[in-house]
Write a protein that holds these residues in place. Structure first.
Motif, PDB file in Angstrom:
ATOM      1  N   LEU A 187       0.839  -1.201   0.000  1.00  0.00           N
ATOM      2  CA  LEU A 187       0.000   0.000   0.000  1.00  0.00           C
ATOM      3  C   LEU A 187       0.877   1.256   0.000  1.00  0.00           C
ATOM      4  CD1 LEU A 187      -3.076   0.611   0.115  1.00  0.00           C
ATOM      5  CD2 LEU A 187      -2.835   0.884   2.557  1.00  0.00           C
ATOM      6  N   ASP A 188       1.965   1.214   0.773  1.00  0.00           N
ATOM      7  CA  ASP A 188       2.883   2.349   0.827  1.00  0.00           C
ATOM      8  C   ASP A 188       3.575   2.579  -0.511  1.00  0.00           C
ATOM      9  OD1 ASP A 188       2.279   2.947   3.417  1.00  0.00           O
ATOM     10  OD2 ASP A 188       3.999   1.917   4.290  1.00  0.00           O
ATOM     11  N   ALA A 189       3.950   1.481  -1.183  1.00  0.00           N
ATOM     12  CA  ALA A 189       4.622   1.610  -2.486  1.00  0.00           C
ATOM     13  C   ALA A 189       3.682   2.256  -3.496  1.00  0.00           C
ATOM     14  CB  ALA A 189       5.090   0.241  -2.983  1.00  0.00           C
ATOM     15  N   LEU A 190       2.445   1.784  -3.505  1.00  0.00           N
ATOM     16  CA  LEU A 190       1.459   2.337  -4.439  1.00  0.00           C
ATOM     17  C   LEU A 190       1.168   3.799  -4.093  1.00  0.00           C
ATOM     18  CD1 LEU A 190      -0.443   1.865  -6.770  1.00  0.00           C
ATOM     19  CD2 LEU A 190      -2.060   0.785  -5.230  1.00  0.00           C
ATOM     20  N   GLN A 191       1.120   4.091  -2.806  1.00  0.00           N
ATOM     21  CA  GLN A 191       0.876   5.471  -2.370  1.00  0.00           C
ATOM     22  C   GLN A 191       2.008   6.388  -2.803  1.00  0.00           C
ATOM     23  OE1 GLN A 191      -0.843   6.431   1.590  1.00  0.00           O
ATOM     24  NE2 GLN A 191       1.093   7.424   2.005  1.00  0.00           N
ATOM     25  N   LEU A 192       3.249   5.882  -2.680  1.00  0.00           N
ATOM     26  CA  LEU A 192       4.398   6.687  -3.080  1.00  0.00           C
ATOM     27  C   LEU A 192       4.305   7.026  -4.569  1.00  0.00           C
ATOM     28  CD1 LEU A 192       8.004   6.552  -1.962  1.00  0.00           C
ATOM     29  CD2 LEU A 192       7.604   6.346  -4.403  1.00  0.00           C
ATOM     30  N   LEU A 193       3.998   6.016  -5.387  1.00  0.00           N
ATOM     31  CA  LEU A 193       3.907   6.258  -6.827  1.00  0.00           C
ATOM     32  C   LEU A 193       2.770   7.229  -7.142  1.00  0.00           C
ATOM     33  CD1 LEU A 193       4.584   2.685  -8.230  1.00  0.00           C
ATOM     34  CD2 LEU A 193       6.146   4.616  -8.131  1.00  0.00           C
ATOM     35  N   ALA A 194       1.647   7.087  -6.443  1.00  0.00           N
ATOM     36  CA  ALA A 194       0.526   7.998  -6.666  1.00  0.00           C
ATOM     37  C   ALA A 194       0.929   9.428  -6.314  1.00  0.00           C
ATOM     38  CB  ALA A 194      -0.682   7.569  -5.835  1.00  0.00           C
ATOM     39  N   ASN A 195       1.787   9.571  -5.289  1.00  0.00           N
ATOM     40  CA  ASN A 195       2.256  10.894  -4.899  1.00  0.00           C
ATOM     41  C   ASN A 195       3.237  11.484  -5.904  1.00  0.00           C
ATOM     42  OD1 ASN A 195       1.237  12.074  -2.317  1.00  0.00           O
ATOM     43  ND2 ASN A 195       1.621   9.982  -1.653  1.00  0.00           N
ATOM     44  N   VAL A 196       4.082  10.615  -6.485  1.00  0.00           N
ATOM     45  CA  VAL A 196       5.000  11.096  -7.515  1.00  0.00           C
ATOM     46  C   VAL A 196       4.184  11.609  -8.692  1.00  0.00           C
ATOM     47  CG1 VAL A 196       6.801  10.438  -9.141  1.00  0.00           C
ATOM     48  CG2 VAL A 196       6.850   9.534  -6.822  1.00  0.00           C
ATOM     49  N   LEU A 197       3.158  10.841  -9.049  1.00  0.00           N
ATOM     50  CA  LEU A 197       2.282  11.251 -10.146  1.00  0.00           C
ATOM     51  C   LEU A 197       1.602  12.579  -9.810  1.00  0.00           C
ATOM     52  CD1 LEU A 197       0.902   9.838 -12.816  1.00  0.00           C
ATOM     53  CD2 LEU A 197      -1.073   9.857 -11.308  1.00  0.00           C
ATOM     54  N   ILE A 253      11.559   5.399  -6.040  1.00  0.00           N
ATOM     55  CA  ILE A 253      10.537   5.039  -7.023  1.00  0.00           C
ATOM     56  C   ILE A 253      10.801   3.631  -7.557  1.00  0.00           C
ATOM     57  CG2 ILE A 253       9.526   5.660  -9.250  1.00  0.00           C
ATOM     58  CD1 ILE A 253      10.142   8.595  -8.528  1.00  0.00           C
ATOM     59  N   ALA A 254      12.076   3.363  -7.907  1.00  0.00           N
ATOM     60  CA  ALA A 254      12.438   2.030  -8.401  1.00  0.00           C
ATOM     61  C   ALA A 254      12.060   0.972  -7.371  1.00  0.00           C
ATOM     62  CB  ALA A 254      13.936   1.971  -8.701  1.00  0.00           C
ATOM     63  N   LYS A 255      12.316   1.289  -6.112  1.00  0.00           N
ATOM     64  CA  LYS A 255      12.017   0.336  -5.051  1.00  0.00           C
ATOM     65  C   LYS A 255      10.509   0.056  -4.960  1.00  0.00           C
ATOM     66  CE  LYS A 255      12.762  -0.555  -0.221  1.00  0.00           C
ATOM     67  NZ  LYS A 255      12.798   0.096   1.084  1.00  0.00           N
ATOM     68  N   SER A 256       9.720   1.120  -5.092  1.00  0.00           N
ATOM     69  CA  SER A 256       8.266   0.949  -5.033  1.00  0.00           C
ATOM     70  C   SER A 256       7.763   0.117  -6.207  1.00  0.00           C
ATOM     71  CB  SER A 256       7.567   2.310  -5.042  1.00  0.00           C
ATOM     72  OG  SER A 256       7.857   2.996  -3.848  1.00  0.00           O
ATOM     73  N   ILE A 257       8.320   0.371  -7.393  1.00  0.00           N
ATOM     74  CA  ILE A 257       7.902  -0.423  -8.557  1.00  0.00           C
ATOM     75  C   ILE A 257       8.243  -1.891  -8.322  1.00  0.00           C
ATOM     76  CG2 ILE A 257       8.156  -0.781 -11.049  1.00  0.00           C
ATOM     77  CD1 ILE A 257       8.890   2.178 -11.305  1.00  0.00           C
ATOM     78  N   ARG A 258       9.441  -2.136  -7.772  1.00  0.00           N
ATOM     79  CA  ARG A 258       9.845  -3.533  -7.501  1.00  0.00           C
ATOM     80  C   ARG A 258       8.932  -4.177  -6.467  1.00  0.00           C
ATOM     81  NH1 ARG A 258      15.574  -1.449  -8.024  1.00  0.00           N
ATOM     82  NH2 ARG A 258      16.159  -2.161 -10.108  1.00  0.00           N
ATOM     83  N   THR A 259       8.540  -3.392  -5.451  1.00  0.00           N
ATOM     84  CA  THR A 259       7.635  -3.929  -4.423  1.00  0.00           C
ATOM     85  C   THR A 259       6.311  -4.364  -5.048  1.00  0.00           C
ATOM     86  OG1 THR A 259       8.611  -2.470  -2.770  1.00  0.00           O
ATOM     87  CG2 THR A 259       6.462  -3.393  -2.244  1.00  0.00           C
ATOM     88  N   LEU A 260       5.754  -3.508  -5.909  1.00  0.00           N
ATOM     89  CA  LEU A 260       4.481  -3.843  -6.541  1.00  0.00           C
ATOM     90  C   LEU A 260       4.634  -5.032  -7.482  1.00  0.00           C
ATOM     91  CD1 LEU A 260       2.852  -0.375  -7.298  1.00  0.00           C
ATOM     92  CD2 LEU A 260       2.594  -1.849  -5.307  1.00  0.00           C
ATOM     93  N   LEU A 261       5.794  -5.110  -8.157  1.00  0.00           N
ATOM     94  CA  LEU A 261       6.058  -6.249  -9.037  1.00  0.00           C
ATOM     95  C   LEU A 261       6.059  -7.554  -8.264  1.00  0.00           C
ATOM     96  CD1 LEU A 261       8.907  -5.347 -11.540  1.00  0.00           C
ATOM     97  CD2 LEU A 261       6.632  -6.198 -12.070  1.00  0.00           C
TER      98      LEU A 261
END
Lengths: 239, 77
Positions: free
Chosen positions: A141-151, B52-60
């Motif tokens: 959830l945190d990873a997806l949240q981070l990406l949503a924030n970058v966007l 960001i790379a880390k987050s993409i890897r986590t979701l992957l």
């Protein structure tokens, strides 16, 4: 949903919980509330646990009801449980992004806006796969949240923080951390020692710091490098 | 499927979405995804301290649970 159970040992308490709730072992998280070692040969020994699990439809209803007064007291618009629809381009972009990512991950979710605040946008996910969308300690959830924030940062004049939540996970985690802070704080006070907590993200660390901020004799400090530092809770002695 | 995921996220984050290319290399136990973006955009898919790379890897890795195959993301420069 959170419910407490008691047993002679941790395992007994968990067994009681499994029986009462009819859940599989992987469907809930266990937190130990208290352990009483009392009595000769531990005869009066008892372990109290809190079981966190995703509620079913009707139990979620009751949870919402019991949560409502507290949230209203906090003066937050989050109390309104209804889903809002995206209005601006920015909101559409964030909702579309989260919807598509969860779909491409293979965990399609219904994505809606849960609240709007001047600097915040609350996004709610509803899915059959909330367990995996949350991940261990909220990792996914945190990873997806981070990406949503970058966007969100790509929209020029938006200094808005996006907050993702599903099945009230954030609130549950917050309560869990506050309880943990108090528990370890008491321990440290008793032993006059110090204790290092597990790695946490900045938001979670801040919650620990602020929770224990006003408690005499106890100090908190972050240790380590990077995003996931660890908080140390230590005894400071009376001043 | 994971390839689509990486491509979609990368395209959403960069200034030159048309320059985003993801190559998929199938191994026995793992799948390697090679992500190529416009050189000016590389920071946008890596992020400060690789966040960001880390987050993409986590979701992957979340997306590939249950498939029994590890997915490795490599960002080419």
């Amino acid at each position: 949903m959170v419910q407490e159970f008691e047993g002679r040992t941790e395992q007994d308490a968990i067994d009681a919980a499994v029986e009462a709730l009819g859940l599989e072992a992987h469907e809930f998280e266990v937190e130990i509330v208290s352990t009483r070692s009392g009595g000769l040969f531990g005869r009066n020994k008892a372990v109290r646990i809190a079981v966190h699990y995703a509620g079913t439809e009707d139990s979620r209803e009751t949870e919402k009801k019991s949560d409502a007064p507290r949230q209203r007291a906090a003066g937050s618009t989050r109390a309104t449980g209804e889903a809002l629809h995206p209005e601006t381009d920015f909101e559409h972009a964030v909702v579309d992004f989260v919807t598509t990512v969860t779909e491409k991950m293979g965990f399609p979710s219904k994505v809606s806006i849960s609240f709007r605040e001047p600097q915040k946008l609350g996004i709610r996910l509803e899915s059959e796969h909330t367990n995996i969308l949350i991940g261990r300690k909220g990792k996914n959830l945190d990873a997806l949240q981070l990406l949503a924030n970058v966007l969100s940062g790509r929209f020029v004049d938006s200094e808005i923080k996006v907050i993702l939540d599903t099945e009230g996970y954030r609130g549950r985690r917050e309560e869990q951390l506050i309880q943990l802070a108090h528990k370890v704080g008491d321990q440290v006070k008793r032993t006059r020692g110090s204790k290092l907590l597990e790695p946490m993200n900045p938001f979670e660390r801040r919650l620990i710091h602020t929770t224990l901020n006003d408690i005499a004799d106890i100090g908190t400090e972050s240790e380590g490098e990077g995003l996931y530092k660890q908080v140390r809770i230590f005894y400071r002695g009376s001043k | 499927m994971e390839r689509d995921l990486v491509e979609y996220i990368a395209k959403a984050l960069v200034d030159e979405p048309d320059a985003v290319v993801v190559n998929q290399i199938e191994g026995e136990k793992s799948t390697i995804l090679e992500l190529k973006v416009n050189p000016d955009d590389i920071g946008k898919v890596i992020g400060k301290h690789g966040r960001i790379a880390k987050s993409i890897r986590t979701l992957l890795s979340a997306a590939s649970t249950g498939t029994g195959k590890r997915v490795v993301l490599e960002i080419l420069d």
